[in-house]
Design a protein around this motif. Structure first.
Motif, PDB file in Angstrom:
ATOM      1  N   ILE A   1       0.929  -0.952  -0.015  1.00 42.56           N
ATOM      2  CA  ILE A   1       0.049  -0.072  -0.261  1.00 42.56           C
ATOM      3  C   ILE A   1       1.084   1.098  -0.040  1.00 42.56           C
ATOM      4  N   ALA A   2       1.913   0.905   0.913  1.00 43.41           N
ATOM      5  CA  ALA A   2       3.579   2.023   0.281  1.00 43.41           C
ATOM      6  C   ALA A   2       2.799   3.922   0.428  1.00 43.41           C
ATOM      7  N   TRP A   3       2.289   4.161   1.965  1.00 43.30           N
ATOM      8  CA  TRP A   3       1.369   5.208   2.679  1.00 43.30           C
ATOM      9  C   TRP A   3       2.337   6.313   1.613  1.00 43.30           C
ATOM     10  N   GLY A   4       1.651   7.435   0.593  1.00 39.75           N
ATOM     11  CA  GLY A   4       2.657   8.597   0.688  1.00 39.75           C
ATOM     12  C   GLY A   4       3.324   8.643  -0.286  1.00 39.75           C
ATOM     13  N   LYS A   5       3.532   7.012  -1.206  1.00 41.51           N
ATOM     14  CA  LYS A   5       3.932   6.323  -2.161  1.00 41.51           C
ATOM     15  C   LYS A   5       3.281   6.174  -3.546  1.00 41.51           C
ATOM     16  N   HIS A   6       3.300   5.139  -3.537  1.00 43.63           N
ATOM     17  CA  HIS A   6       1.986   4.279  -3.520  1.00 43.63           C
ATOM     18  C   HIS A   6       0.706   4.870  -4.816  1.00 43.63           C
ATOM     19  N   THR A   7       0.218   4.501  -2.743  1.00 40.59           N
ATOM     20  CA  THR A   7      -0.957   5.428  -2.096  1.00 40.59           C
ATOM     21  C   THR A   7      -0.965   6.739  -2.003  1.00 40.59           C
TER      22      THR A   7
ATOM     23  N   ASP B   1       2.074  11.406   3.992  1.00 40.01           N
ATOM     24  CA  ASP B   1       1.390  12.633   3.080  1.00 40.01           C
ATOM     25  C   ASP B   1       0.298  12.321   2.027  1.00 40.01           C
ATOM     26  N   VAL B   2      -0.471  11.599   2.956  1.00 41.49           N
ATOM     27  CA  VAL B   2      -1.526  11.206   2.087  1.00 41.49           C
ATOM     28  C   VAL B   2      -2.756  12.430   1.858  1.00 41.49           C
TER      29      VAL B   2
END
Length: 723
Positions: A321-327, A348-349
């Protein structure tokens, strides 16, 4: 005072020295006075010059949206003959927008029907330049915006200019700042009561301070045949002539909101004086009262120990899920007070949170007061006001939506807006409890996800809290759909446009995932590169909204707004950006305005009007948020929920009562909130007249040829008489 008579003394005597020194000091003092009193005007003039240079830095072509852009509008998607009815297909040639010119900033305007020149210039040709008339209207009781911003005391303003972030301020500083600013604003507004002839009255019915016209239309709601599917929580807008011509009152004791990021954890109780959730959700750590503040510990029904821990648990359960990068872009269904979205800012989401205006008193209003993106809506009978395939993740934590009911039509709607490869995070008792009812709901819901070809990525329980989470993933192609033995739900009819969303009823059908190079099935690049990278879908658009090749169009727009924000808006128009958190771009285009503000401590709700080219998928692909809206109707947000509204060539494109729209802006903006208008002079002259009647303060007004930049600030003024 007379000047010294220097010639009556002998050269070199002490008296002559004293006179010489005294005279020099006096002259210096007078020069300083002249500079002090002239500086604001000179600064404003300099700002005007910078601002209007942004108007005209490049020569571009703009023409009718249906003739130059390969992007359709929402009106064309859903059918112009019946905007609120069943879905119809309108071809590009048959669309009624062909005679409506898309009005854009002057730097991108020439004559319609011509392609954009290849060369770019920083300024207009010399023969086209004109002198700009610059006016700056002074406040009645306040200094010019260069001397004082946002109604703050001079001491607080000096502190704010040294540090634009408010995270290091103490609670006592916030409290003093809020009370001083509110008092100054009220005194200024009161002093201006005699400036304009009294035109408006105060709305006086019960609950008018929280009035949302399209959600509080009791006449329309009472006429509904059924409320089984939450029809009473959906939009039912009064006709233009039925909108009340009164101003919503301020709650007693209302004051300047606490600034971000302190506001995530605390707000002034008097600003949202609804105490229902304090007692109703006291065991779930949603919100509690402490003196004159409401505190938000970050808890929720499914994350009583805090949203931060819950978010980290999801990341551990599904590392991809990689919050703030992928998501980057999340939809939170049934958000409560939006603590989930509030804490995702740390990753950063950005989260679009929504919930109905229901018995959970003022939950969305509390979220907006905290500085968290949110709006009022229900999962009912109509599609959500978003295009297809745009959200990276959709989240539901005990959101009180029966996903297994009505043949799963609500999950089908989530499938429409979820990006291919995106995930649905579900945390509710059927995921991890074993009662007969929970087991049955789980089985029924999983059966629907299988029909949608969603795969169950993970199902786990947090050992610390005992709360379970299930994560489902949408496919990235149509192979599974095509292999189904029973086509249930079926494919949507060919004429059913997946992006049509404005007053379009939900349908129990699925749209095929777009496949191929440049299709929206491909995941955007990781954040933060995503915000400036041209979305892949632009490669399939032959022309952008300004008539040039789409990618080039997009890149120029991005550079243009970066330049305008840095050289004009942040420095030269008088806005105190340290007071700005919640921003609405009323006509967002590609989202360049929001992208240029990405480093500021704020978020932008990007509105794509239904009569404009549909650029909302592009905005989401950039990692930004937004929605469709028709500005001839009120918005579904609470009063006093935004700090700044930006209207770039919006008003001149509308064919409805502009006074009603200005009243709507007055409803939406907080006292001391800002509005920036860019439009035709004749259009803004009408707007400015209404602003004066509302006792707004016109801070800056610049004109060139037929274009105008207008910056205005709402005051604390409210009428003394009631309707």
């Amino acid at each position: 005072m007379r000047f010294p008579k220097l010639r009556t003394e002998r050269r070199g005597s002490p008296s002559s020295v004293y006179y010489l020194v005294g005279g020099s000091a006096l002259i210096a003092f007078l020069l300083i006075l002249v500079w002090v009193y002239s500086a604001p005007a000179e600064i404003a003039e300099s700002a005007a010059t910078a601002a209007v240079e942004e108007f005209n830095q490049n020569d571009r072509t703009t023409s009718s949206s249906s003739k130059t852009s390969s992007l359709t509008t929402q009106e064309e998607e859903i059918g112009n003959d019946n905007n609120k009815g069943e879905h119809e297909t309108v071809s590009e040639e048959d669309g009624t927008q062909g005679d409506t010119e898309v009005l854009l900033p002057p730097e991108v305007r020439t004559e319609p029907e011509h392609h954009i020149p290849e060369q770019k210039t920083d300024k207009l040709p010399q023969e086209e330049k004109q002198e700009f008339s610059t006016t700056q209207e002074e406040k009645t009781d306040k200094p010019a915006p260069e001397e004082e911003k946002g109604g703050e005391s001079s001491t607080n303003q000096e502190e704010n200019t040294k540090d634009s972030t408010e995270s290091e301020k103490s609670d006592s500083q916030e409290e003093e700042q809020g009370s001083v600013a509110a008092q100054e604003g009220k005194e200024s507004a009161a002093a201006g009561d005699d400036v304009v002839h009294e035109k408006w009255k105060l709305c006086a019915w019960s609950g008018s301070q929280d009035y949302i016209p399209c959600l509080d239309n009791t006449k329309a709601i009472k006429a509904l045949r059924t409320t089984k599917h939450f029809e009473h929580r959906e939009r039912h807008c009064p006709l233009q002539e039925e909108l009340p011509k009164c101003l919503v009152p301020l709650p007693d004791g209302y004051t300047q909101p606490i600034r971000w990021n302190l506001s995530r954890d605390q707000i002034w109780m008097h600003n949202v004086p609804h105490m229902g959730l304090v007692s109703y959700k006291k065991d779930q750590n949603w919100v509690r009262q402490a003196g004159d503040k409401l505190l938000f510990p970050g808890g929720g029904t499914q994350f009583k120990t805090g949203a931060g821990h819950y978010i980290d648990f999801i990341q551990e359960l599904v590392p991809s899920i990689a919050w703030g990068k992928h998501t980057r872009v999340v939809l939170d269904v049934g958000c409560g007070v939006a603590s989930f979205g509030g804490y995702l800012f740390d990753k950063d989401v950005i989260t679009m949170s929504f919930a109905p205006k229901d018995e959970h008193e003022a939950q969305v209003q509390l979220a907006l007061e905290r500085g968290i993106p949110a709006f009022s809506a229900a999962m009912g009978t109509q599609r959500l006001v978003f295009p297809s395939n745009v959200f990276d993740t959709i989240h539901c934590a005990r959101c009180r939506v029966a996903w297994h009911g009505d043949g799963g039509i609500l999950l089908v709607e989530l499938n429409r807006v979820l990006r291919p490869g995106g995930v649905f995070i579900w945390s509710a008792t059927p995921v991890y409890k074993t009662s007969d009812e929970d087991r049955q709901i789980w089985a029924d819901t999983v059966a629907i996800t299988e029909k949608l070809c969603w795969s169950l990525l993970e199902k786990g329980k947090d050992p610390e809290t005992g709360v379970g989470v299930a994560v489902f993933q949408k496919p990235t192609n149509n192979k599974c759909y095509d292999l189904r033995e029973v086509l249930e739900p079926p494919y949507c009819e060919e004429g059913d446009k997946p992006d049509a969303a404005w007053y379009v009823r939900m349908k129990a059908c699925i749209h095929k995932i777009p496949i191929g190079e440049g299709s929206r099935s491909e995941w955007p690049v990781d954040w933060p590169l995503r915000v400036d990278t041209p979305p892949l879908l632009l490669s399939n658009s032959s022309k952008g909204i300004y008539g040039k090749p789409a990618v080039e169009d997009y890149e120029f727009d991005t550079d243009h707004w970066k330049h305008v924000i840095q050289k004009s808006y942040l420095e030269g128009v008088g806005v105190d950006w340290s007071t700005v958190r919640n921003v609405m771009d009323m006509k967002a285009g590609y989202g360049g305005f929001a992208a240029a503000l990405i480093m500021q401590q704020l978020w932008v709700m990007n509105i794509v009007p239904v009569n404009e080219p549909d650029t909302l998928p592009i905005i989401f692909d950039r990692g930004l948020i937004g929605m469709y809206h028709n500005w001839c109707e009120p918005h579904s947000t609470y009063p006093r929920s935004y700090d700044l509204m930006h209207a770039d060539h919006l008003f001149s494109t509308l064919k409805c009562n502009l006074e009603n729209l200005v009243l709507e802006m007055d409803r939406i903006l907080r006292p001391e909130g800002w509005a920036i208008f860019r439009d035709k002079v004749e259009t803004l002259s009408t707007v400015q007249e209404t602003l004066r009647s509302l006792h707004w303060e016109v801070r800056l007004s610049y004109e060139q040829q037929n274009e105008q930049l207008l910056v205005a600030q709402k005051t604390f003024w409210r009428p003394k008489t009631t309707s």
